[in-house]
Design an enzyme around this catalytic site. Sequence first.
Site, short mmCIF file in Angstrom:
data_model
loop_
_atom_site.label_atom_id
_atom_site.label_comp_id
_atom_site.label_asym_id
_atom_site.label_seq_id
_atom_site.Cartn_x
_atom_site.Cartn_y
_atom_site.Cartn_z
N TYR A 53 40.07 87.51 40.05
CA TYR A 53 40.08 86.97 41.40
C TYR A 53 41.26 87.54 42.19
O TYR A 53 42.43 87.31 41.84
CB TYR A 53 40.18 85.44 41.39
CG TYR A 53 38.96 84.73 40.82
CD1 TYR A 53 37.77 85.42 40.55
CD2 TYR A 53 38.98 83.37 40.56
CE1 TYR A 53 36.67 84.78 40.03
CE2 TYR A 53 37.87 82.71 40.04
CZ TYR A 53 36.72 83.42 39.77
OH TYR A 53 35.63 82.78 39.25
N SER A 151 31.26 83.17 29.65
CA SER A 151 30.87 83.03 31.04
C SER A 151 29.80 84.07 31.40
O SER A 151 29.92 85.24 31.01
CB SER A 151 32.10 83.22 31.95
OG SER A 151 31.75 83.13 33.32
N TRP A 201 28.86 77.20 38.23
CA TRP A 201 29.42 77.73 39.47
C TRP A 201 28.28 77.92 40.47
O TRP A 201 27.11 77.94 40.11
CB TRP A 201 30.20 79.02 39.24
CG TRP A 201 29.49 80.24 38.73
CD1 TRP A 201 29.40 80.67 37.44
CD2 TRP A 201 28.81 81.24 39.52
NE1 TRP A 201 28.69 81.84 37.37
CE2 TRP A 201 28.33 82.24 38.63
CE3 TRP A 201 28.56 81.41 40.89
CZ2 TRP A 201 27.61 83.36 39.06
CZ3 TRP A 201 27.85 82.52 41.33
CH2 TRP A 201 27.39 83.48 40.41
N PRO A 203 27.32 75.60 42.64
CA PRO A 203 26.50 74.40 42.51
C PRO A 203 25.81 73.96 43.80
O PRO A 203 24.86 73.18 43.75
CB PRO A 203 27.50 73.34 42.03
CG PRO A 203 28.81 73.79 42.61
CD PRO A 203 28.77 75.29 42.49
N LYS A 212 24.59 74.20 56.22
CA LYS A 212 25.31 74.79 57.34
C LYS A 212 24.68 76.08 57.86
O LYS A 212 24.99 76.52 58.97
CB LYS A 212 26.77 75.05 56.94
CG LYS A 212 26.99 76.14 55.88
CD LYS A 212 28.47 76.27 55.58
CE LYS A 212 28.76 77.33 54.53
NZ LYS A 212 30.20 77.41 54.22
N ARG A 222 31.07 82.50 54.84
CA ARG A 222 31.04 83.70 54.01
C ARG A 222 29.97 84.68 54.50
O ARG A 222 30.16 85.88 54.48
CB ARG A 222 30.77 83.34 52.55
CG ARG A 222 31.96 82.73 51.81
CD ARG A 222 31.67 82.65 50.32
NE ARG A 222 32.84 82.24 49.55
CZ ARG A 222 32.98 81.05 49.00
NH1 ARG A 222 32.03 80.14 49.14
NH2 ARG A 222 34.07 80.75 48.29
N GLY A 278 34.00 75.80 45.28
CA GLY A 278 34.96 76.74 45.84
C GLY A 278 35.36 76.40 47.26
O GLY A 278 35.17 77.21 48.19
N GLN A 284 36.37 71.46 54.05
CA GLN A 284 35.36 71.58 53.01
C GLN A 284 35.69 70.70 51.82
O GLN A 284 34.81 70.05 51.24
CB GLN A 284 35.23 73.04 52.57
CG GLN A 284 34.60 73.94 53.62
CD GLN A 284 34.52 75.38 53.16
OE1 GLN A 284 35.18 75.79 52.20
NE2 GLN A 284 33.71 76.17 53.84
#
Length: 311
Positions: A53, A151, A201, A203, A212, A222, A278, A284
């Site tokens: 990241y 993962s 992840w 979700p 939105k 994003r 996230g 948020q």
Amino acid sequence: MQQRYVGNSGLRVSALSLGTMSWARETDEQDASGLLRTFVDAGGTLIDTAASYAGGQAEAMLGAMLGDVVARSEVVISTKAGLSTSDERRSVDTSRNAMLSGLDASLARLGTDYVDIWFAQAWDPNVPLEETLSALEFALRSGRARYAGVSNFNGWQTAKAAAVAGFPLIANQSEYSLVHRTPEAELIPAVEDAGLGLLAWGPVGRGVLTGKYRGHIPADSRAAHSRLASYVEPYLEGAASSVVEAVAMAAKGLGRTALDVSLGWLLSQNGVAAAIVGARTPVQLKELLDATLAPLPPEIAQALEDVSSPA
């Protein structure tokens, strides 16, 4: 916030995990600090990050807050190794050397002697699985990690890893939501059979299940960002749109937000230990923390599953 066991292990984590993928990029240090403190004050414990990241900067940002914004003992830290991105190109290397070097670098950036859960971030077809697992085992034996997991492994990969490992894997971290139910075919049965917990992840469908994006793309989202648009685009059209509308209708009828409905459904699914959210901004995060996360009425859950059923 509800605390849940991860798989068959004794590790308990909050139902929501605070993801840090946007830290040091879209989320600056001041906002990240506020997010972390607010999350912990609300009963959140699990903080998810990765060496990949922002090229390690997200870990470094989190590390700078430990002992200052929150105590190390207040949080459960999960991080990942084996994946890197350079010039937007993805590179996987889960060799023993790369994994252990990555873990040492992560610990240095985080400023801690150990992480609570350490993941191999991706399946590497070029490295023997036993070699990757040997790195996870060494991390456990040396105290650098308290627990280990995988993962983005699919069902058979997860089953094989659990069978080959001479130590318990406790979690698989993979994408799962009402617009991405692929894990139900093989991954979730494999996770449950092996006694792992699923840390989901994406979700809320990478943001689309909040509603939105209905009818427009917000300027601060994003999808409006050139670097991040491709992350959201798969769920902006087609079958996902029908799911988004169904979630919005269910939310209106229940007097809940679309986000709450989506998370309430997910957290009731077999094998799911926590949802990695996230949140990039305080607004948020507030919406997430205001969510009840309660299970949906059976008839509503069934209707959503009918609409979102994979082909």
